[in-house]
Design a protein around this motif. Structure first.
Motif: not given
Length: 344
Positions: A303-313
């Protein structure tokens, strides 16, 4: 910081917006399961072409649901690997094209790091450090996680991943694709103990796994021991298979917690949605005094949410990690333990 995430590593196209102040604003996902079902598995060329068709409509959807304009995005994170090369190239080109058009920096993210951090999106996220079991279609790994980018490999599969064993065994039982959810549902109607299947490497004294032999045992059982297999026999085989694989996964998790001395266990990846595995781990946790964390069910699959979150971290650790260099490459094979806290 507002980060757009783009996921396209295999057969799901996912986009999401994550804000470090407000949390997950929106996410949208298209699964290609119905398209690949006809072929009994993922067809890479078809997957890539479908990602091309879906990416921009999903982008418009997440921007609309998030109530933001593209110009408000601060950075774009995309799955750089591992995964199918063609599928990864679609997501990378979309992300870098958007970055160029909007004059926004882009960041390549490790797909498994996305899975690993996805439980942090839950309402009750785990604190560092913890032991993580990464179980997806192509990966089965135990990791010690001390922070973002601080990962130590404890054990991994030596052949088939747990998800592969689920899919291949389901195919042997004529359950179609995707096999994991189907064989788990069928197992609920099976009687325990009717058939005995091996527990590979259960007593190996290390934290590695092996599931190819379990799949072969299912093949032997179905082809050589059961004549004119009926639906109840299929359910009994499914029950034996699920019981075997869950026992091994739980035992290795308990051994990893004992070895590290930690009391927090994170389950991430598609197989983490398995009901029998969750029930067994929850029971073990209540008996042995540790806590187990799962991603929300909608974030178990790609899913895209986990990629957005990992990128933000990543960007919170190193704001310069995202660059305005729009020439991109992908990494279909990319060991997770190559990551460090300051670099992707």
């Amino acid at each position: 910081m507002l980060v757009l995430g783009v996921e396209s590593s295999c057969d799901e196209t996912g986009l999401a917006l994550y804000d470090t102040q407000r949390g997950l604003l929106s996410h949208a996902l298209h699964s290609q399961v119905a398209m690949h079902e006809e072929y009994g598995g993922v067809v890479p060329e078809l997957a890539s072409r479908d990602h091309i068709r879906r990416a921009i409509p999903l982008l418009e959807q997440v921007l609309g649901k998030g109530g933001v304009e593209g110009s408000a995005i601060d950075a774009i994170a995309y799955t750089q690997g591992p995964g199918l090369a063609g599928a990864l190239l679609v997501g990378a080109s979309v992300a870098c094209g958007l970055g160029l058009a909007l004059d926004k920096p882009v960041l390549g993210v490790h797909h498994l790091e996305g899975h690993l951090l996805s439980p942090l999106l839950a309402t009750d996220p785990p604190a560092f450090p913890f032991v993580a079991l990464l179980i997806s279609g192509g990966h089965t790994q135990l990791m010690r996680v001390d922070g973002v980018g601080r990962y130590a490999l404890l054990g991994e599969t030596l052949d088939d991943a747990a998800g592969e064993a689920f899919d291949k065994s389901a195919k042997l039982l004529g359950l179609g694709y995707p096999g994991g959810p189907a064989i788990s549902r069928l197992a609920e109607f099976g009687d325990p103990g009717v058939y005995q299947l091996p527990r590979p490497m259960l007593h190996s004294k290390d934290l590695n796994f092996s599931f190819s032999g379990l799949k072969t045992a299912v093949l032997t059982l179905v082809h050589n021991q059961i004549a004119n297999i009926c639906e109840q026999d299929k359910a009994n085989v499914a029950r034996a298979f699920v019981d075997a694989i869950v026992e091994v996964l739980v035992a290795k998790c308990l051994a990893a917690l004992k070895q590290t001395g930690l009391k927090r266990l994170v389950i991430a990846g598609g197989v983490g949605a398995n009901r029998q595995l969750r029930a067994a781990l929850n029971e073990a946790a209540s008996r042995r005094g540790f806590k187990v964390y799962y991603p929300e069910l909608e974030f178990c699959t790609d899913n895209g949410a986990m990629i957005a979150f990992a990128g933000a971290m990543r960007l919170q650790i190193d704001p310069q990690a995202a660059q305005r260099d729009y020439g991109f490459n992908v990494r279909p094979r990319w060991p997770l333990d190559e990551l460090t806290a300051g670099a992707g």
